[in-house]
Enzyme design. Structure first.
Site, mmCIF file in Angstrom:
data_model
loop_
_atom_site.group_PDB
_atom_site.id
_atom_site.type_symbol
_atom_site.label_atom_id
_atom_site.label_comp_id
_atom_site.label_asym_id
_atom_site.label_seq_id
_atom_site.Cartn_x
_atom_site.Cartn_y
_atom_site.Cartn_z
ATOM 1 C CG ASP A 293 19.718 -47.658 -13.569
ATOM 2 O OD1 ASP A 293 18.854 -46.765 -13.641
ATOM 3 O OD2 ASP A 293 20.894 -47.471 -13.923
ATOM 4 C CD1 TRP A 294 14.203 -47.032 -17.939
ATOM 5 C CD2 TRP A 294 13.622 -45.267 -16.712
ATOM 6 N NE1 TRP A 294 13.105 -46.470 -18.522
ATOM 7 C CE2 TRP A 294 12.722 -45.373 -17.786
ATOM 8 C CE3 TRP A 294 13.451 -44.221 -15.799
ATOM 9 C CZ2 TRP A 294 11.675 -44.475 -17.979
ATOM 10 C CZ3 TRP A 294 12.417 -43.336 -16.003
ATOM 11 C CH2 TRP A 294 11.532 -43.474 -17.075
#
Ligand code: BGC
Length: 761
Positions: A293-294
């Site tokens: 994820d980011w």
């Protein structure tokens, strides 16, 4: 040495119950694997690391590159072959320019992969995912994802970070809006439909995009519904509740997975070998790749799990994260980690192989620009058939919550209608959060929908009444919710008084849900409810239209308003689809994918709870306190999971169960006792009465959506197998236990016909 299959034995057991993966119609796996091998034999270590690196597209490709935001450096990295994928590079033109940088400059000319959060549409907005789940309709969900894929692909995108299939049981969590709700079975059905819709028959078809099942895993179980918060969860819940939709996505051939921001039982998901290697790539034999994820690799430092970015890169790669979204940890640290022997090059090779495989499957090596066709983009975005499809999908997501005295459907002969509420005129809020490239204020508002459904003979007037939000309204900033003033009340009340019918929109601003949008209170904000009560004093004919992305705690509204439609954030065609339901052009068929509570304090609330040792029984509810309940709120939901009315009425009868080998066949007759044709979702629930691990009081195992003509009776048959009666046990084995079961059937999770049966497996 990497801890591959540290739970090998357990996982070997689990894999016995895994379904085989669905094949995509791309070039054969062997051909692709040979091509990947031959390309990899040419790659340097640095080039391999480059493939695991994803950048955010922080610059305008069509304009000059600003030198001060790192874009210059990023451009150089692309040219050097140090970037495998990019997020947020939008449009056929921009992706062509970025692709050109990679293909024409890097030594091996490996194409970039372009990904974007196409959550419920690219430019044409479909209803938010929670709403789509309320359709309980696989083909509607598939249709929505197909539209989204077609548009995104035309704008240069190869890959969407969707579907989000985190089972979500807590209405406080803002991201419940992106999910399919509280139930693992319904979420699995939706997961499959979304993956099929995005990916189509073949990833080689340039109208399709690769999907990404996220967030693996248990992100929806954030403590107290607060986004990014700690998750502490049992194996039982993990295997029986959280995993099933992910397994369904893997079985449907989803191209990629995304890990999650949360820690799970003390280990960040991004650094979890158990989740990524043992379960996903081990037991489920998933052949795609895992994107972080980011920034979630770097966040392992903040979690207190990694010492620094380098340690985080080591933990993530060893645990099975294949691509680094924006932490720049793999890019900067992997080479040293491999040289030092802290990361085995085998792990890197495996990651790169998975990433290149997708690029081959998408046909990017044949033509890296095949998604960069500006003419196609122009003809596809907001095309008439996409909007038509959005309206069809939106109709199916509406849930009729109340219809006292058959207020609905309204006649189109109505003389005067007062449409009330800021939400009713909003052309923006129905677009929802995570709205891709939707044009602001481009939705058909409820007011417009009502106006265009009626002839000029009907007078439609509008008053804003309340103001819910003002000021900054966007994805990034805190929302400016108004505490409420009553300046708009008199005009709204005046119109209500002088009109035959009132349609009043209540609910949430779309930016009350989505990432980082958790709330401690899930009632109506501002003074919406006060205005409703004032209006009801002057006109009883009030149709409430709810717009929201989470379950709401609205017992007073449910009690007082005669008619209520749950319309969610219904997308570009919201107003038209709502009007279709209001005036009976579409007979509502949606059912709630989440329980609505009386009070936020009941959250997390889900129908498939355990009985406990002290449930609500006559023994305990007789004025005594020592049973599992609240002393100041009901225990049950205000509106149960699976609930939704129709303009038709359905009756269930002749319920029968016939045991068969390792399962049972059940039949039930459903009669449409009204004089309008309608659609009913027949739901089947099961309870294992006595088990070595206590089981929920009911659990959805199957459903069928059927159309029934007025007065018609239809016999519905379900074949239930061991899969439906079993569960993952403490030893990680899936099987059903012999003994007594209750099987229940009905139109929602509360009003059910129930029958006991003894089964052996
Ligand atoms: C979200 C993901 C999303 C990613 C990229 C993250 O903040 O959790 O769901 O795909 O950003 O935008």
């Amino acid at each position: 040495m990497i801890r591959y299959l540290s739970l090998a034995i357990i996982m070997a057991i689990i894999s016995v119950s895994c379904q085989p993966s669905v094949e995509t119609n791309t070039p054969s796996d062997q051909t692709i694997s040979d091509k990947v091998d031959s390309l990899m034999s040419l790659m340097t270590l640095t080039e391999k690391i480059g493939q695991t690196n994803m950048y955010n597209g922080t610059w305008e490709f069509t304009g000059p590159v600003p030198a001060d935001n790192g874009s210059q450096e990023k451009a150089e990295q692309i040219k050097n072959g140090m970037v495998g994928a990019m997020i947020n590079v939008l449009s056929a033109k921009a992706t062509r320019e970025a692709q050109k940088m990679a293909v024409e400059n890097s030594r091996l000319g490996i194409p970039l992969l372009f990904g974007y959060d196409v959550i419920h549409g690219y430019k044409t907005m479909l209803p938010v995912p929670l709403a789509q789940a309320a359709s309980w309709n696989e083909s509607a969900a598939r249709q929505g994802a197909e539209i989204a894929a077609r548009e995104a692909a035309s704008a240069g995108q190869h890959w969407t970070f969707s579907p989000m299939i985190d089972v979500s049981r807590d209405g406080r969590w803002g991201r419940i809006m992106e999910s399919a709700g509280e139930d693992p079975y319904l979420s699995s059905v939706m997961a499959r439909a979304w993956v099929q819709g995005y990916q189509g028959e073949s990833l080689a078809d340039p109208a399709t995009i690769a999907a990404c099942a996220k967030h693996f895993a248990a992100y929806g179980f954030a403590e107290a519904g607060r986004d990014y918060n700690t998750v502490d969860i049992s194996d039982q819940t993990l295997f029986n509740v959280v995993f099933p939709p992910f397994k369904a996505a893997a079985d449907a051939g989803v191209a990629t997975f995304m890990n999650a921001f949360n820690e799970i039982n003390g280990v960040p998901a991004t650094g979890s070998t158990f989740l990524q290697r043992d379960i996903l790539k081990g037991a489920w034999d998933f052949q795609g790749f895992m994107v972080s994820d980011w920034g979630s690799i770097g966040e392992m430092v903040t979690h207190g799990f990694a010492r620094d970015n380098k340690h985080a890169a080591e933990l993530a790669m060893n645990a099975g994260s294949d691509m680094d979204m924006e932490s720049r940890a793999f890019e900067r640290e992997l080479e040293a980690l491999i040289t030092e022997g802290k990361v085995d090059v085998v792990a890197l090779d495996d990651a790169v192989r998975r990433i290149l495989k997708l690029k081959y499957e998408l046909g990017l090596f044949e033509d890296p620009y095949r998604y960069c066709d500006e003419e196609r983009e122009k003809n596809t975005l907001l095309a008439r058939e996409n909007l038509k499809g959005a309206r069809e999908v939106a109709q199916k997501t509406m849930v009729l919550l109340k219809n006292e005295g058959n207020v609905l459907p309204l006649s189109k002969e109505v003389k005067s209608i007062a449409v009330i509420g800021q939400l009713a005129a909003s052309k923006d809020i129905p677009l929802g959060n995570w709205r891709g490239q939707a044009v602001s204020n481009s939705a058909v508002s409820l007011l417009e929908g009502v106006q265009s459904a009626l002839s000029t003979q009907s007078k439609v007037s509008f008053a804003e009444g309340y103001v819910l939000s003002k000021g900054t309204r966007d994805f990034i900033h805190e929302l400016d919710i108004q505490p409420g003033n009553e300046d708009g009340f008199p005009e709204a009340i005046r119109l209500a008084k002088s009109s035959e019918v009132v349609i009043m929109a209540l609910g949430e601003d779309c930016y009350q849900t989505g990432e980082g949008r958790s709330q401690a209170d899930i009632g109506l904000k501002g003074n919406q409810q006060q205005l409703l009560m004032e209006i009801l004093k002057v006109n009883k004919n009030v149709v409430v239209v709810l717009m929201n992305g989470r379950p709401l705690a609205i017992p007073e509204v449910m009690d007082q308003a005669p008619a209520i439609i749950e319309a969610w954030f219904a997308g570009s065609e919201a107003g038209n689809a709502i009007a279709d339901v209001i005036f009976g052009d579409y007979n509502p068929s949606g059912k709630l994918p989440v329980s609505f509570p009386y009070h936020v304090g009941q959250e997390p609330l889900h129908y498939d709870r355990k009985n406990t040792g002290r449930p609500v029984t006559n023994e305990f509810d007789n004025g005594l306190v020592f049973w599992s309940h609240y002393t100041d709120a009901p225990t049950e939901a205000l509106l149960p999971f699976g609930f939704g009315l129709s303009y038709s009425s359905f009756e269930y009868s002749y319920f029968s169960i016939t045991p068969k080998e390792k399962g049972a066949t059940i039949t039930v007759e459903v009669t449409n006792s009204s004089n309008v044709a309608g659609t009913e979702t027949v739901q089947v629930y099961v309870r294992d009465m006595v088990a070595t691990v206590t089981q929920p009081i009911r659990r959805l195992v199957d459903f069928q959506q059927i159309e029934i003509s007025a007065g018609e009776t239809r016999k519905v048959t379900f074949d239930l197998s061991e899969q439906d009666f079993g569960f993952y046990h403490k030893n990680y084995q899936f099987y059903a236990e012999d003994g007594a079961f209750d099987v229940m059937v009905g139109g929602n999770s509360r009003d059910l016909l129930s029958m006991g049966v003894t089964l052996s497996f």
